[in-house]
Structures are given as structure tokens and as C-alpha cells.
Write an enzyme that holds these catalytic residues in place. Structure first.
Site, PDB file in Angstrom:
ATOM      1  N   SER A 128      -4.640   6.954   6.973  1.00  0.00           N
ATOM      2  CA  SER A 128      -3.590   6.538   7.907  1.00  0.00           C
ATOM      3  C   SER A 128      -2.876   7.735   8.522  1.00  0.00           C
ATOM      4  O   SER A 128      -2.721   8.780   7.877  1.00  0.00           O
ATOM      5  CB  SER A 128      -2.585   5.684   7.127  1.00  0.00           C
ATOM      6  OG  SER A 128      -1.378   5.562   7.846  1.00  0.00           O
ATOM      7  N   TYR A 153       3.491   4.162   0.616  1.00  0.00           N
ATOM      8  CA  TYR A 153       2.247   3.790   1.312  1.00  0.00           C
ATOM      9  C   TYR A 153       1.499   5.048   1.748  1.00  0.00           C
ATOM     10  O   TYR A 153       0.304   5.211   1.480  1.00  0.00           O
ATOM     11  CB  TYR A 153       2.554   2.905   2.521  1.00  0.00           C
ATOM     12  CG  TYR A 153       1.364   2.723   3.444  1.00  0.00           C
ATOM     13  CD1 TYR A 153       0.249   1.985   3.041  1.00  0.00           C
ATOM     14  CD2 TYR A 153       1.337   3.310   4.709  1.00  0.00           C
ATOM     15  CE1 TYR A 153      -0.853   1.839   3.875  1.00  0.00           C
ATOM     16  CE2 TYR A 153       0.247   3.166   5.549  1.00  0.00           C
ATOM     17  CZ  TYR A 153      -0.844   2.433   5.134  1.00  0.00           C
ATOM     18  OH  TYR A 153      -1.938   2.292   5.960  1.00  0.00           O
TER      19      TYR A 153
HETATM   20  N1  LIG Z   1      -3.603  -1.508  11.469  1.00  0.00           N
HETATM   21  C1  LIG Z   1      -3.153  -0.254  11.498  1.00  0.00           C
HETATM   22  O1  LIG Z   1      -2.474   0.169  12.446  1.00  0.00           O
HETATM   23  C2  LIG Z   1      -3.495   0.717  10.381  1.00  0.00           C
HETATM   24  C3  LIG Z   1      -3.006   2.031  10.494  1.00  0.00           C
HETATM   25  C4  LIG Z   1      -3.307   2.941   9.488  1.00  0.00           C
HETATM   26  C5  LIG Z   1      -4.098   2.567   8.425  1.00  0.00           C
HETATM   27  N2  LIG Z   1      -4.539   1.276   8.318  1.00  0.00           N
HETATM   28  C6  LIG Z   1      -5.380   0.927   7.163  1.00  0.00           C
HETATM   29  O2  LIG Z   1      -6.520   0.242   7.633  1.00  0.00           O
HETATM   30  C7  LIG Z   1      -6.953  -0.711   6.666  1.00  0.00           C
HETATM   31  C8  LIG Z   1      -7.048  -2.082   7.305  1.00  0.00           C
HETATM   32  O3  LIG Z   1      -5.754  -2.427   7.794  1.00  0.00           O
HETATM   33  P1  LIG Z   1      -5.466  -3.757   8.590  1.00  0.00           P
HETATM   34  O4  LIG Z   1      -4.532  -3.416   9.676  1.00  0.00           O
HETATM   35  O5  LIG Z   1      -6.733  -4.473   8.879  1.00  0.00           O
HETATM   36  O6  LIG Z   1      -4.625  -4.546   7.472  1.00  0.00           O
HETATM   37  P2  LIG Z   1      -4.781  -6.031   6.906  1.00  0.00           P
HETATM   38  O7  LIG Z   1      -3.643  -6.226   5.957  1.00  0.00           O
HETATM   39  O8  LIG Z   1      -4.918  -6.991   8.022  1.00  0.00           O
HETATM   40  O9  LIG Z   1      -6.136  -5.957   6.116  1.00  0.00           O
HETATM   41  C9  LIG Z   1      -6.251  -5.544   4.769  1.00  0.00           C
HETATM   42  C10 LIG Z   1      -6.992  -6.630   4.010  1.00  0.00           C
HETATM   43  O10 LIG Z   1      -7.156  -6.156   2.673  1.00  0.00           O
HETATM   44  C11 LIG Z   1      -6.943  -7.258   1.796  1.00  0.00           C
HETATM   45  N3  LIG Z   1      -6.463  -6.747   0.518  1.00  0.00           N
HETATM   46  C12 LIG Z   1      -5.265  -6.151   0.251  1.00  0.00           C
HETATM   47  N4  LIG Z   1      -5.175  -5.856  -1.046  1.00  0.00           N
HETATM   48  C13 LIG Z   1      -6.337  -6.268  -1.628  1.00  0.00           C
HETATM   49  C14 LIG Z   1      -6.835  -6.263  -2.939  1.00  0.00           C
HETATM   50  N5  LIG Z   1      -6.118  -5.774  -3.953  1.00  0.00           N
HETATM   51  N6  LIG Z   1      -8.057  -6.780  -3.179  1.00  0.00           N
HETATM   52  C15 LIG Z   1      -8.801  -7.282  -2.150  1.00  0.00           C
HETATM   53  N7  LIG Z   1      -8.384  -7.341  -0.888  1.00  0.00           N
HETATM   54  C16 LIG Z   1      -7.156  -6.837  -0.625  1.00  0.00           C
HETATM   55  C17 LIG Z   1      -5.881  -8.112   2.475  1.00  0.00           C
HETATM   56  O11 LIG Z   1      -5.924  -9.466   2.037  1.00  0.00           O
HETATM   57  C18 LIG Z   1      -6.237  -7.962   3.953  1.00  0.00           C
HETATM   58  O12 LIG Z   1      -7.052  -9.022   4.400  1.00  0.00           O
HETATM   59  C19 LIG Z   1      -5.959  -0.610   5.522  1.00  0.00           C
HETATM   60  O13 LIG Z   1      -6.476   0.272   4.555  1.00  0.00           O
HETATM   61  C20 LIG Z   1      -4.734  -0.004   6.170  1.00  0.00           C
HETATM   62  O14 LIG Z   1      -3.937   0.669   5.241  1.00  0.00           O
HETATM   63  C21 LIG Z   1      -4.257   0.350   9.285  1.00  0.00           C
END
Ligand SMILES: NC(=O)c1ccc[n+]([C@@H]2O[C@H](COP(=O)([O-])OP(=O)(O)OC[C@H]3O[C@@H](n4cnc5c(N)ncnc54)[C@H](O)[C@@H]3O)[C@@H](O)[C@H]2O)c1
Length: 321
Positions: A128, A153
Site C-alpha cells: 500500500s 494498517y
Molecule cells: N483499494 C485501495 O485503494 C487499496 C490501496 C492500498 C492497498 N490495498 C490493498 O489491496 C488489497 C485489496 O483491497 P480491496 O480494496 O479490494 O479491499 P476489500 O476489503 O474490498 O478486499 C479484501 C478482501 O479480503 C477479505 N479478507 C479480509 N480478511 C480476510 C481473512 N482473514 N481471510 C480471508 N479473507 C479476508 C475480505 O472479506 C475482502 O473481500 C488489500 O490487501 C488492501 O490492503 C487497497
């Protein structure tokens, strides 16, 4: 040969799984469908994925070592690890969710990668932009020091990079971390500002504008993540190589300008409640993407107005369902 996608019911995992399925890959999608935000959205994404015969869903928790270990029987040749407890502010409220999903969960994925040995061609995982904290220098470059995370985080995401580097070195795992910068788009995340704003605007509620709007974000449209991420995942790096790349729009936008563009996209004027900075947040993000450009020809192409229009159109449909 299959690809394991963790967090497949999440925003980015859903789009990534869809793209892999369209490219003819078999996808094993893993998610625990937790209720951090409305699970109905996660189920609706899964319903779309289940329409493809190449998709199989496993409901399991990343922190459940035995459940993750059992996936070795499927012998995935690639792992796209996107499952995590996301969100900066919630890490202040519920720190243990981050330790379980992001630290224990990441270790379990690394152990799975280790057990797959030479059968695993590439592990790609989500980091991130938050690892940069309140960095003095912009744009943020992978070579900049970043050891002052503003939130737990961010600390878990930086830890994931260290954990991956050590496993790559110890066990020859080819691994790549992608530092995402504020990803947005259709089927997006209800805890993120653009969604919260859109929701409030359509319901006639005031929007909460933190730090009196004095913030900048490097917004990245979902297709500018998914397409290059597919290319990274398809790569076969040397065994033991670990690299980290920024992946972002590389064109930061002031928060007040983003709100104006969202107002335009929705045809609604927002009532703005100006508030101080929130704990854990940073004032700006801005990706230097030259490393990803050089290695994989990365070129983000979707402008914020175009991306917000696509989101607004989808969002109206989602609300009306
Ligand atoms: N969207 C953004 O802007 C952004 C920015 C930086 C980093 N990220 C990273 O990208 C990745 C995806 O993010 P996103 O935006 O799709 O978020 P999101 O919350 O929509 O997707 C994450 C998914 O992981 C699942 N999850 C969480 N904990 C879990 C566990 N213990 N076991 C199994 N499943 C689990 C959740 O149910 C969810 O469906 C994450 O690692 C997030 O930290 C996202």
C-alpha cells in the site's frame, strides 16, 4: 494449472479474478466474507465470478493455518494475495483484525508458497501507498526510506514486504509486492471516501471533509491496476527474487477537486462539513511509477473524471438494485 486469488470477493480481488477468468485461467478464489463492510456486496461480486466455469470459491480465513495449508493440494502455479483487513482508520478501532488477517494471514500465504516449492511460478501480493507515511518528498519512490508508518494498517503492509523478502531469500520464492495508491471504480469499497461521499450526496446528507479538504490523493482507476497486475503475475521472475513496485495513477488530485468532479458525475451538489485531520491519515500520496514502467511498461490511462463517471453510473445501478 490454476491461480489462487485471495480476497476474491473484495473490490480488487473481484476485478482481478474476472480478468484472469476472461484470459482463460482457472481461478481458486478465497475469502472469509467478513462484515467489515456489507457482505451483500461481496456475495454479489461472487455471483458474477461463479458464472465462469473456471472459478471455484473457498470460504476460509487467511489466519486459519490448516485451511490455507490445505490449498497446496490444488497446486496453484501462481498466487495473487489481495485478501487483507484494509482501511487505515479501522486499524485504530480494531487492531487485532489487522494482526490476524494481515500478519498471521500473510505468513500463512508465505508458508503455502514455501510448500509449493518449484511448482509456484510467482507470488504477487498487495502492499500500500500508506507505507510511505507522511513523507516529505514527492513523488514517493521505492528507494525512499519509509519506516515511519502513520497507522497500524501501514505497519502491517510494510511488515508484509519484510516477511516476503525474507521468505524469498530463504526459500527461493519469486515474490512481488505492489503498493496500490487509492484504487477506485465500479464494485468499489464502501469505506473509501469517494463511496462515502457519493452515498451521502445521493441521500442528501452532508459529506465529511477531513483536514478542511487540504489533502491530495493519487487516485488509480481499477483497470489501471488490474491490467498491469495481470502482466506482473504472468511474469516468471528468478527464484528468490523479491521486488516492490508502486502502482498508482501518478497524477495526484486535490480532495476538493475530486469532490467537484464527483458532484459533476452524480449531478448533485454536496453539503460539506469541514473537519480536522483524522488520526492515522496522511495529507498526500503521489506515486513515482518509473520502476514499474521500466520493468513492465506501466502506463495508467484513465483520468479521474472518466473513472468517477464510470463509478457513478455503476453506483446508481447498485443502489437501485
Ligand atoms: N483499494 C485501495 O485503494 C487499496 C490501496 C492500498 C492497498 N490495498 C490493498 O489491496 C488489497 C485489496 O483491497 P480491496 O480494496 O479490494 O479491499 P476489500 O476489503 O474490498 O478486499 C479484501 C478482501 O479480503 C477479505 N479478507 C479480509 N480478511 C480476510 C481473512 N482473514 N481471510 C480471508 N479473507 C479476508 C475480505 O472479506 C475482502 O473481500 C488489500 O490487501 C488492501 O490492503 C487497497
Amino acid at each position: 494449472m490454476s491461480v489462487l486469488v485471495t480476497g476474491a470477493a473484495g473490490f480488487i480481488g473481484f476485478h482481478a479474478s474476472q480478468a484472469l477468468l476472461e484470459a482463460g485461467e482457472d481461478v481458486i478464489g478465497l475469502d472469509n466474507l467478513n462484515d467489515y463492510y456489507d457482505p451483500a456486496l461481496k456475495h454479489a461480486r461472487l455471483d458474477c465470478l461463479r458464472a465462469s466455469s473456471g472459478f471455484r470459491f473457498v470460504e476460509a480465513d487467511l489466519a486459519d493455518h490448516a485451511a490455507i495449508e490445505a490449498l497446496a493440494a490444488d497446486r496453484p502455479s501462481r498466487i495473487l494475495h489481495l485478501g487483507a483487513q484494509a482501511g487505515v482508520r479501522y486499524s485504530i478501532e480494531n487492531p487485532h483484525a489487522y494482526a490476524q488477517s494481515n500478519l498471521v494471514g500473510h505468513l500463512n500465504i508465505l508458508e503455502l508458497a514455501r510448500s509449493l516449492g518449484d511448482g509456484l511460478d510467482h507470488l504477487v501480493y498487495a502492499s500500500s501507498s500508506s507505507v510511505y507515511g507522511e513523507a516529505a518528498k514527492v513523488p514517493f519512490s521505492e528507494v525512499d526510506a519509509n519506516d515511519t508508518p502513520e497507522s497500524l494498517y501501514a505497519a502491517t503492509k510494510r511488515s508484509n514486504e519484510f516477511m516476503s523478502a525474507s521468505y524469498a531469500r530463504l526459500y527461493g520464492i519469486p515474490a512481488t509486492g505492489l503498493r496500490f495508491f487509492t484504487v477506485y471504480g465500479p464494485w468499489g469499497r464502501p469505506d473509501m471516501a469517494y463511496w462515502l461521499f457519493a452515498d451521502a450526496m445521493l441521500e442528501g446528507r452532508p459529506i465529511k471533509v477531513f483536514n478542511n479538504g487540504d489533502m491530495e490523493r493519487d487516485f488509480t482507476y481499477i483497470s489501471d491496476i488490474v491490467e498491469p497486475m495481470g502482466r506482473v503475475l504472468a511474469d516468471n521472475p528468478q527464484r528468490g527474487r523479491h521486488e516492490v513496485y508502486n502502482i498508482g495513477g501518478a497524477s495526484p488530485v486535490r480532495l476538493m477537486d475530486m469532490i467537484a468532479q464527483l458532484e459533476e458525475a452524480l449531478g448533485v451538489t454536496a453539503e460539506k462539513q469541514m473537519l480536522p485531520m483524522q488520526a492515522g491519515d496522511v495529507t498526500r500520496t503521489y506515486a513515482d511509477v518509473r520502476k514499474l514502467q521500466a520493468a513492465y511498461g506501466y502506463q495508467p490511462s484513465v483520468q479521474l473524471d472518466e473513472g468517477l463517471n464510470a463509478f457513478a453510473e455503476w453506483f446508481r445501478g447498485w443502489r437501485a438494485r
